[in-house]
Design an enzyme around this catalytic site. Sequence first.
Site, PDB file in Angstrom:
ATOM      1  N   SER A   7     -31.253 -36.746  -7.567  1.00  0.00           N
ATOM      2  CA  SER A   7     -32.067 -37.356  -8.623  1.00  0.00           C
ATOM      3  C   SER A   7     -31.197 -38.223  -9.518  1.00  0.00           C
ATOM      4  O   SER A   7     -30.258 -37.741 -10.167  1.00  0.00           O
ATOM      5  CB  SER A   7     -32.731 -36.261  -9.456  1.00  0.00           C
ATOM      6  OG  SER A   7     -33.345 -36.848 -10.574  1.00  0.00           O
ATOM      7  N   HIS A  32     -34.069 -39.833  -5.329  1.00  0.00           N
ATOM      8  CA  HIS A  32     -35.195 -39.418  -6.170  1.00  0.00           C
ATOM      9  C   HIS A  32     -35.095 -40.178  -7.495  1.00  0.00           C
ATOM     10  O   HIS A  32     -34.063 -40.145  -8.179  1.00  0.00           O
ATOM     11  CB  HIS A  32     -35.127 -37.909  -6.385  1.00  0.00           C
ATOM     12  CG  HIS A  32     -36.306 -37.336  -7.098  1.00  0.00           C
ATOM     13  ND1 HIS A  32     -37.487 -37.056  -6.479  1.00  0.00           N
ATOM     14  CD2 HIS A  32     -36.468 -36.961  -8.399  1.00  0.00           C
ATOM     15  CE1 HIS A  32     -38.345 -36.543  -7.357  1.00  0.00           C
ATOM     16  NE2 HIS A  32     -37.751 -36.479  -8.533  1.00  0.00           N
ATOM     17  N   ASP A  34     -36.876 -40.682 -11.114  1.00  0.00           N
ATOM     18  CA  ASP A  34     -37.797 -40.072 -12.079  1.00  0.00           C
ATOM     19  C   ASP A  34     -38.233 -41.060 -13.153  1.00  0.00           C
ATOM     20  O   ASP A  34     -37.403 -41.507 -13.950  1.00  0.00           O
ATOM     21  CB  ASP A  34     -37.090 -38.914 -12.795  1.00  0.00           C
ATOM     22  CG  ASP A  34     -36.923 -37.705 -11.899  1.00  0.00           C
ATOM     23  OD1 ASP A  34     -37.921 -37.233 -11.344  1.00  0.00           O
ATOM     24  OD2 ASP A  34     -35.766 -37.240 -11.757  1.00  0.00           O
ATOM     25  N   MET A  36     -40.382 -41.567 -16.524  1.00  0.00           N
ATOM     26  CA  MET A  36     -40.981 -40.770 -17.614  1.00  0.00           C
ATOM     27  C   MET A  36     -41.450 -41.695 -18.724  1.00  0.00           C
ATOM     28  O   MET A  36     -40.732 -42.627 -19.102  1.00  0.00           O
ATOM     29  CB  MET A  36     -39.934 -39.808 -18.183  1.00  0.00           C
ATOM     30  CG  MET A  36     -39.349 -38.887 -17.133  1.00  0.00           C
ATOM     31  SD  MET A  36     -38.117 -37.821 -17.871  1.00  0.00           S
ATOM     32  CE  MET A  36     -37.609 -36.888 -16.434  1.00  0.00           C
ATOM     33  N   HIS A  65     -40.891 -40.502  -8.512  1.00  0.00           N
ATOM     34  CA  HIS A  65     -41.652 -39.404  -9.125  1.00  0.00           C
ATOM     35  C   HIS A  65     -42.108 -39.888 -10.490  1.00  0.00           C
ATOM     36  O   HIS A  65     -41.300 -39.983 -11.419  1.00  0.00           O
ATOM     37  CB  HIS A  65     -40.723 -38.184  -9.223  1.00  0.00           C
ATOM     38  CG  HIS A  65     -41.301 -37.004  -9.932  1.00  0.00           C
ATOM     39  ND1 HIS A  65     -40.514 -35.954 -10.366  1.00  0.00           N
ATOM     40  CD2 HIS A  65     -42.584 -36.665 -10.264  1.00  0.00           C
ATOM     41  CE1 HIS A  65     -41.288 -35.047 -10.951  1.00  0.00           C
ATOM     42  NE2 HIS A  65     -42.535 -35.454 -10.903  1.00  0.00           N
ATOM     43  N   MET A  67     -43.842 -39.401 -13.890  1.00  0.00           N
ATOM     44  CA  MET A  67     -44.310 -38.418 -14.873  1.00  0.00           C
ATOM     45  C   MET A  67     -44.914 -39.215 -16.013  1.00  0.00           C
ATOM     46  O   MET A  67     -44.299 -39.407 -17.070  1.00  0.00           O
ATOM     47  CB  MET A  67     -43.133 -37.550 -15.334  1.00  0.00           C
ATOM     48  CG  MET A  67     -42.706 -36.537 -14.287  1.00  0.00           C
ATOM     49  SD  MET A  67     -41.006 -35.986 -14.506  1.00  0.00           S
ATOM     50  CE  MET A  67     -40.151 -37.258 -13.589  1.00  0.00           C
ATOM     51  N   MET A 139     -42.929 -28.445  -8.895  1.00  0.00           N
ATOM     52  CA  MET A 139     -41.932 -28.481  -9.972  1.00  0.00           C
ATOM     53  C   MET A 139     -41.422 -27.062 -10.230  1.00  0.00           C
ATOM     54  O   MET A 139     -42.199 -26.143 -10.486  1.00  0.00           O
ATOM     55  CB  MET A 139     -42.548 -29.028 -11.268  1.00  0.00           C
ATOM     56  CG  MET A 139     -42.804 -30.520 -11.280  1.00  0.00           C
ATOM     57  SD  MET A 139     -41.382 -31.577 -10.886  1.00  0.00           S
ATOM     58  CE  MET A 139     -40.203 -31.103 -12.164  1.00  0.00           C
ATOM     59  N   ASP A 177     -38.403 -29.504  -6.987  1.00  0.00           N
ATOM     60  CA  ASP A 177     -37.648 -30.330  -7.928  1.00  0.00           C
ATOM     61  C   ASP A 177     -37.381 -29.548  -9.205  1.00  0.00           C
ATOM     62  O   ASP A 177     -38.316 -29.128  -9.896  1.00  0.00           O
ATOM     63  CB  ASP A 177     -38.482 -31.588  -8.218  1.00  0.00           C
ATOM     64  CG  ASP A 177     -37.817 -32.565  -9.164  1.00  0.00           C
ATOM     65  OD1 ASP A 177     -36.638 -32.380  -9.492  1.00  0.00           O
ATOM     66  OD2 ASP A 177     -38.501 -33.539  -9.555  1.00  0.00           O
TER      67      ASP A 177
END
Length: 222
Positions: A7, A32, A34, A36, A65, A67, A139, A177
Amino acid sequence: MTIVAPSLLSADFLNLKSDLERFNASNAQWLHYDVMDGNFVPNISFGPQILKQVNSVTDKFIDVHIMVDNPLEAVDYFDGCKVDMLTFHYEAVEDYEQAKEVITKIHQKGVKASISVKPQTPVEVLRPLLNEVDMVLIMSVEPGFGGQKFMHEVLSKCDWLNQYRQQHDLAYLIQIDGGINSVTGEEAVKHHCDCLVAGSYCFNNPKGFSYAVDSLLSLKND
Ligand code: DX5
Ligand code: ZN
């Protein structure tokens, strides 16, 4: 074989290029990424502009991913980026109809679609969507930050997902994750996880990035 997805959240952003070189030189198959938004989770990370630059220095599989509160709109933000898998959150959509709309939109872009549940959300809520997704992300920490402690209680969700896919002849991958290292990773693989996301364990490993990746790749489920 287990898929390892370091990640990027745990990378050293003052030395991002060299961290991406360490990633490229390793046996990790996926990166990965992320995203956010500061609403769905109490943190803000990075978005499509930085991904475009990351895309220019790696050919590996890009696992995004998101979020964010508005997945239906947010998937469009990544037009023009190379994305191979896009995961959104069940908790961020209004109903099953909207979840299916997001999945269809992702697929229409030629991208694999995946859905995630936070630790407190029962996995069974995903039942109506499981024949449409390419992956499910469980998660194992509250989303928002790297470096948190693995929540063992989510492993039963991975068992349930594996049993469901066998019973219904489905082929979605199971990804986990949060808090993954060689010990928790071994547990996850035993509980049928196909893909391990690992941030701090890979990027901050005193024995090196490749050592961390290889230690996860070698985990066996028997
Ligand atoms: C947390 C992110 C994770 C995070 C994992 O919300 O979704 O991908 O980077 O970091 P570690 O492996 O350090 O728990
Ligand atoms: Zn993540």
